[in-house]
Design a protein around this motif. Sequence first.
Motif, PDB file in Angstrom:
ATOM      1  N   SER A 181      -4.519 -31.482 -88.692  1.00 49.36           N
ATOM      2  CA  SER A 181      -4.575 -32.187 -87.410  1.00 49.36           C
ATOM      3  C   SER A 181      -6.014 -32.362 -86.929  1.00 49.36           C
ATOM      4  O   SER A 181      -6.370 -33.420 -86.376  1.00 49.36           O
ATOM      5  CB  SER A 181      -3.744 -31.442 -86.357  1.00 49.36           C
ATOM      6  OG  SER A 181      -4.204 -30.116 -86.178  1.00 49.36           O
ATOM      7  N   THR A 184      -7.572 -35.084 -88.900  1.00 48.34           N
ATOM      8  CA  THR A 184      -7.067 -36.363 -88.395  1.00 48.34           C
ATOM      9  C   THR A 184      -7.800 -36.770 -87.124  1.00 48.34           C
ATOM     10  O   THR A 184      -8.200 -37.941 -86.974  1.00 48.34           O
ATOM     11  CB  THR A 184      -5.562 -36.248 -88.105  1.00 48.34           C
ATOM     12  OG1 THR A 184      -4.872 -35.942 -89.313  1.00 48.34           O
ATOM     13  CG2 THR A 184      -5.008 -37.534 -87.520  1.00 48.34           C
ATOM     14  N   ALA A 205      -0.127 -35.365 -86.704  1.00 48.27           N
ATOM     15  CA  ALA A 205      -0.351 -34.545 -87.902  1.00 48.27           C
ATOM     16  C   ALA A 205       0.212 -33.141 -87.689  1.00 48.27           C
ATOM     17  O   ALA A 205       0.788 -32.541 -88.599  1.00 48.27           O
ATOM     18  CB  ALA A 205      -1.836 -34.481 -88.229  1.00 48.27           C
TER      19      ALA A 205
END
Length: 363
Positions: A181, A184, A205
């Motif tokens: 995450s 991302t 994510a």
Amino acid sequence: MTMPRAIGLDDVVAAETSLSDVDGEAGRLILRGHDVEELAGRVPYEAAVALFWDGFVPVGGGVAALRRDMGAGRVAAFGRFAPLERAAAGLSPVEGLRLFLSAIADEDALAVPAALVGAVGVAAAMAVRLSEGRAPLAPDPALSHAADVLRMLSGRTPAPAHVAALDTYLVTILDHGLNASTFTARVVASTAAGLPSAVVAALMALKGPLHGGAPGPVLDMLDAIATAERADAWLAAALARGDRLMGFGHRVYRVRDPRADVLKAAIGRLTDRPGRIAFAEAVEEAALRQLAAHRSGRPLDINVEFYTALLLEALGVPRAGFTPLFAIGRVAGWVAHVREQEAAGRIIRPQSRYVGPMPARAA
């Protein structure tokens, strides 16, 4: 045709950061120069965020001002999200959280870091309550972030021990290197898309069961085992089938996840669930025995998910709300990474290796 191989970018350095470091061999997590054990359980979430944001996000007025600004963000966000309640009511908590956060424009007053952290807290609480058919509760800006989140979830003034436990959890999960995450968020930030866009992308994510969606199944496993006496046989059978033991093993750590012991200690300070904790410890011991016997060449130990599940259960958080609670803590880490990436001023654009068919050439 050659089928593409899955390449997980293991050991590829994609960024330089001064935010956190994960040492998988030593079982160590460093947050801005501090071991996680120095912060989690010792300072409230707002103090950890102020430390983490130093040099990236202006925090004029220190921890008290940050707490005030996060509280104001919760209040403003509640008013902004109220018109979306009917649409969110039919969604899962994490999808409701996504809906609410998607309403924040890049130029919005809620798009500044402290307000955005506050907004994630209130959006998560609203999404959880709506998924259960309960009306959302307005925030109380006078409370700490952890205390207000618990109050908005339960509708009751939380016990100090429960507030301390949630503070510990939020600090423990504040940041963890270049996880899926966070990476991302940095990819989106590198395109200059804006802070809210990067946070929503990171949330999606986090939603995946291989990342932030993992703690809930730990409780499913404990429910299936049912008693400490059944643990060894149940776990041995699961491993024989090739099943994964939820809460054990980690992509990075080759030894015990340091966050697990921080959360285990936090749960130990909650005196209202001794039976549940004793059962979980018995399952942990049995799992480590079975893993050592079944996979002697690959050491696997407990990870953060195991005691995360038990702590959030003890705080009355429904299993479907575990990922939104994860987002409440991790969003401050995403914010810092976004600011660090924006300062770099370079788009993230890795290369791929083509393994598909080549065009036919005319003779």
